[in-house]
Design an enzyme around this catalytic site. Structure first.
Site, short mmCIF file in Angstrom:
data_model
loop_
_atom_site.label_atom_id
_atom_site.label_comp_id
_atom_site.label_asym_id
_atom_site.label_seq_id
_atom_site.Cartn_x
_atom_site.Cartn_y
_atom_site.Cartn_z
N LYS A 52 5.09 -8.63 -25.93
CA LYS A 52 5.66 -7.29 -25.37
C LYS A 52 7.11 -7.01 -25.97
O LYS A 52 7.24 -5.70 -26.38
CB LYS A 52 5.62 -7.47 -23.98
CG LYS A 52 4.55 -7.76 -23.29
CD LYS A 52 4.48 -7.71 -21.64
CE LYS A 52 3.01 -8.20 -21.28
NZ LYS A 52 2.58 -8.46 -19.84
N GLN A 96 6.41 -10.57 -15.05
CA GLN A 96 5.09 -11.34 -15.64
C GLN A 96 4.69 -12.35 -14.60
O GLN A 96 5.28 -13.08 -13.88
CB GLN A 96 5.71 -12.18 -16.83
CG GLN A 96 4.29 -12.75 -17.59
CD GLN A 96 3.60 -11.62 -18.33
OE1 GLN A 96 3.94 -10.50 -18.74
NE2 GLN A 96 2.17 -11.90 -18.69
N ASP A 119 3.50 -1.56 -15.30
CA ASP A 119 2.22 -2.40 -15.14
C ASP A 119 1.28 -1.78 -14.35
O ASP A 119 0.07 -2.08 -14.44
CB ASP A 119 2.56 -3.61 -14.61
CG ASP A 119 2.69 -4.97 -15.60
OD1 ASP A 119 2.32 -4.74 -16.52
OD2 ASP A 119 3.60 -5.75 -15.14
#
Ligand code: GUN
Length: 293
Positions: A52, A96, A119
């Site tokens: 990412k 994460q 997200d």
């Protein structure tokens, strides 16, 4: 059978985003800034987060990686999220997953400001998705919709079967494939661990999306001739032949299933790169204040 080249499509999207970043810079604007929070040293999470960060650099975004030991308390992590929330330079914030057992992912997800939740995991963004309102869509399901769109696969009136009901893939996938848009307008069935006779259900699928994390679960005789098969699985399986010591295995037994399909995604190089491309798209939307103003 057509192999869906997620790597190439994701590259196209990154190229488009890089062009938009150049335009922002030329106009004297601020480049998008994504913060990734990584707790502990889980190998797969380390890899995902480094991909990412690398993707951010590639398109010209600013990125910051905030690392915390797996001994960090829930309170301290929630406070860290709050601090990042209030940093005006930060457009998007992801934590994460998975997190260590003593930390509630729901509490952490809820702490992220919805307008920075690129997200798309915050209940406000999930709720807005269900309503069909503007929101950050979860990256993997959105990446799959983008793959289907860019491959010109028709979806209206088709039977779509989703294997798995996770909050970050299976569940939102069913919403997106069933909504009144193109891609969408499918008749959707969700299968999970309590579903009886899964093969009889998957054989009805014109579009089969497998997201259960069981390598090789979908066998050839579970797939209708001419189906579109999307494989979300990325399980690490020991492989002494590889330098890393493992290879990634999808939920679909590719060699059996591929000959029956009209389209299929490979693992790796299918859905994985699209997840990161979607995250970049959401971060660009966040920096433009396109969703929440
Ligand atoms: N863990 C597995 N997939 C994801 C994702 O898309 N975002 C975050 N934050 N964690 C994940």
């Amino acid at each position: 059978m057509q192999l869906i080249d997620g790597k190439k499509i994701a590259q196209d999207i990154r190229h488009e985003i890089a062009g938009q970043v150049k335009e922002i810079q030329a106009a004297g604007g601020k480049v998008p800034h994504l913060v990734a929070v990584l707790v502990g040293n889980d190998g797969a999470s380390e890899t995902y987060v480094s991909h990412k960060v690398k993707a951010c650099e590639e398109v010209g975004f600013k990125s910051s990686l905030y690392r915390y030991p797996d001994t960090i308390s829930e309170t301290a992590l929630l406070r860290a999220v709050e601090d990042i929330n209030h940093d005006p330079d930060v457009d998007g914030l992801i934590v994460q997953l998975p997190l260590p057992k003593h930390i509630s992912p729901d509490k952490v997800t809820e702490k992220i400001l919805p307008e920075k939740d690129v997200d798309g995991f915050h209940p406000v963004n999930l709720g807005r998705m269900v309503k069909g309102w503007p929101c950050y869509l979860p990256a993997t399901p959105n990446g799959i919709v983008e793959l289907i769109k860019r491959c010109g696969i028709p979806t209206a009136g088709k039977n779509c079967v989703v294997l798995g009901r996770s909050q970050i893939v299976g569940l939102p996938m069913t919403i997106l494939m069933g909504r009144a848009s193109e891609p969408g307008n499918c008749t959707v069935t969700m299968c999970h661990s309590r579903t009886q006779d899964i093969p009889s259900v998957t054989r009805q699928a014109d579009i089969l999306i497998a997201a259960i994390g069981k390598p090789g679960f979908v066998r050839g005789d579970m797939v209708k001739e001419g189906a579109v098969v999307i494989d979300v699985g990325t399980t690490r399986v020991t492989d002494p032949a590889r330098k890393s010591g493992f290879s990634l295995k999808g939920d679909v037994l590719f060699e059996e299933v591929a000959p029956r399909c009209s389209h299929i995604t490979p693992v790796p190089g299918g859905v994985g790169p699209m997840t990161i491309a979607s995250l970049l798209q959401n971060t660009l939307l966040a920096s433009r204040k396109a969703i929440y103003g």
